[in-house]
Design a protein around this motif. Structure first.
Motif, PDB file in Angstrom:
ATOM      1  N   ASP A 114      64.880   5.575  24.843  1.00  0.00           N
ATOM      2  CA  ASP A 114      65.907   5.482  23.921  1.00  0.00           C
ATOM      3  C   ASP A 114      65.163   5.755  22.287  1.00  0.00           C
ATOM      4  N   ARG A 115      64.046   5.323  22.196  1.00  0.00           N
ATOM      5  CA  ARG A 115      63.470   5.439  20.813  1.00  0.00           C
ATOM      6  C   ARG A 115      63.036   7.007  20.514  1.00  0.00           C
ATOM      7  N   TRP A 116      63.125   7.675  21.462  1.00  0.00           N
ATOM      8  CA  TRP A 116      62.871   9.157  21.453  1.00  0.00           C
ATOM      9  C   TRP A 116      64.036   9.642  20.609  1.00  0.00           C
ATOM     10  N   ALA A 117      65.291   8.947  20.686  1.00  0.00           N
ATOM     11  CA  ALA A 117      66.289   9.581  19.934  1.00  0.00           C
ATOM     12  C   ALA A 117      66.345   8.921  18.554  1.00  0.00           C
ATOM     13  N   THR A 118      65.525   8.253  17.770  1.00  0.00           N
ATOM     14  CA  THR A 118      65.401   7.516  16.716  1.00  0.00           C
ATOM     15  C   THR A 118      65.313   9.052  15.496  1.00  0.00           C
ATOM     16  N   VAL A 119      66.309   9.043  14.688  1.00  0.00           N
ATOM     17  CA  VAL A 119      66.491  10.092  13.629  1.00  0.00           C
ATOM     18  C   VAL A 119      65.386   9.728  12.637  1.00  0.00           C
ATOM     19  N   THR A 120      64.784  10.844  12.362  1.00  0.00           N
ATOM     20  CA  THR A 120      63.509  11.057  11.519  1.00  0.00           C
ATOM     21  C   THR A 120      63.588  11.806   9.958  1.00  0.00           C
ATOM     22  N   PRO A 132      66.825  13.485   7.125  1.00  0.00           N
ATOM     23  CA  PRO A 132      68.217  13.502   6.749  1.00  0.00           C
ATOM     24  C   PRO A 132      69.141  14.472   7.581  1.00  0.00           C
ATOM     25  N   GLU A 133      68.414  15.629   8.011  1.00  0.00           N
ATOM     26  CA  GLU A 133      69.008  16.539   8.878  1.00  0.00           C
ATOM     27  C   GLU A 133      69.435  16.228  10.220  1.00  0.00           C
ATOM     28  N   GLY A 134      68.769  15.165  10.694  1.00  0.00           N
ATOM     29  CA  GLY A 134      69.093  14.526  12.150  1.00  0.00           C
ATOM     30  C   GLY A 134      68.125  14.855  13.080  1.00  0.00           C
ATOM     31  N   TRP A 135      66.896  15.634  12.913  1.00  0.00           N
ATOM     32  CA  TRP A 135      65.677  15.507  13.749  1.00  0.00           C
ATOM     33  C   TRP A 135      65.503  14.452  14.053  1.00  0.00           C
ATOM     34  N   THR A 136      65.218  13.959  15.639  1.00  0.00           N
ATOM     35  CA  THR A 136      64.905  13.034  16.187  1.00  0.00           C
ATOM     36  C   THR A 136      63.395  13.005  16.563  1.00  0.00           C
ATOM     37  N   VAL A 137      62.845  12.007  16.936  1.00  0.00           N
ATOM     38  CA  VAL A 137      61.578  11.969  17.301  1.00  0.00           C
ATOM     39  C   VAL A 137      61.255  13.183  18.632  1.00  0.00           C
ATOM     40  N   ALA A 138      62.204  13.328  19.427  1.00  0.00           N
ATOM     41  CA  ALA A 138      62.029  14.294  20.419  1.00  0.00           C
ATOM     42  C   ALA A 138      62.143  15.710  19.787  1.00  0.00           C
TER      43      ALA A 138
END
Length: 263
Positions: free
Chosen positions: A28-34, A36-42
């Motif tokens: 679930d932490r791979w879905a953390t938003v990184t 402002p454009e919405g890119w996650t860790v993944a």
């Protein structure tokens, strides 16, 4: 003189550090938003893996790279996002494994490029050392995004020198991508490394100067920090303007970073 092996060693160190941060994460932490454009860790790791694969294809002159060039020309604002999205869909452990294997293939491919040969890319053709340096810059920048989102404080290593170097070498591109004319004025850059070493670029007698923290300049050049939030200073109007547009990566500049107080 910095050699290809020097750069590849720093690239692997920077990549391994980021891998150590993300590999143990729960799914679930791979879905953390990184961003402002919405890119996650993944998305961040997927983008790095995708770019390594594209780099290998470019080195081998694979038809897949030519197809990628056409796709980028047809969709300049969405091409990179599409690649990141495709790789981000992988299961986290498989994505980490694919990224690690891909960067090893890239290192081997770069070592095999004949002396003096340039590699075609989405921007100007690059030498193997320049391509490896660009991979450090991307890994460093995206690693900073991931660390910040996960609450990790990245160690300040002298590997940021590679990022500074690209940011300075691409001074003219920063103007070009914004439709501006680069001034014919030399700028001397003197930055202090995390280790305390002094790094310099440009003529010592240049009429304008940029000074400050090398680590902060790297954050500025990758557009991860606003100029108001870094220890980087200009002397001269052209140097001052350059610091507002400095950009170490190819492609469009995107939105200006917010001041920390406004985030």
């Amino acid at each position: 003189m910095t050699t290809l092996e020097d750069v590849l060693a720093d690239l692997e160190a920077e990549s391994a550090q980021l891998q150590d941060w993300v590999a143990p994460l729960e799914a679930d932490r791979w879905a953390t938003v990184t961003t402002p454009e919405g890119w996650t860790v993944a998305h961040q790791i997927g983008h790095l893996a995708w770019t390594d694969e594209a780099s290998c294809a470019a080195i081998k002159q694979d038809p897949a790279f030519a197809a990628g060039m056409k796709a980028a020309a047809a969709n300049p604002t969405g091409f990179v996002d599409e690649g990141a999205e495709q790789w981000a869909a992988k299961e986290p452990a498989a994505l980490v494994q694919a990224w690690e294997a891909g960067r090893q293939r890239l290192a081997e491919a770069l070592r095999a490029v004949p002396e003096g040969e340039k590699i075609a890319w989405f921007g100007p053709p690059m030498s193997p050392t320049s391509m490896a340096t660009a991979r450090i810059m991307e890994t460093w920048a995206h690693g900073h995004d991931v660390a910040e989102a996960l609450g990790i404080t990245p160690p300040r290593s002298d590997r940021c020198r590679h990022v500074c170097h690209i940011g300075i070498r691409t001074r003219g591109f920063a103007y070009l991508v914004r439709g501006q004319e680069a001034p014919a004025v030399d700028v001397h850059v003197a930055l202090t490394a995390p280790s305390g070493e002094l790094w310099t670029w440009g003529p010592l007698d240049a009429p304008e100067r940029v000074t400050g923290s090398g680590y902060d300049f790297a954050l500025l050049a990758t557009r991860r920090r606003h100029l108001d939030d870094v220890d980087v200073h200009a002397e001269g109007e052209h140097a001052a303007h350059w610091l507002t547009i400095v950009q170490a990566f190819a492609g469009l500049p995107g939105n200006d970073p917010l001041r920390l107080a406004d985030r």
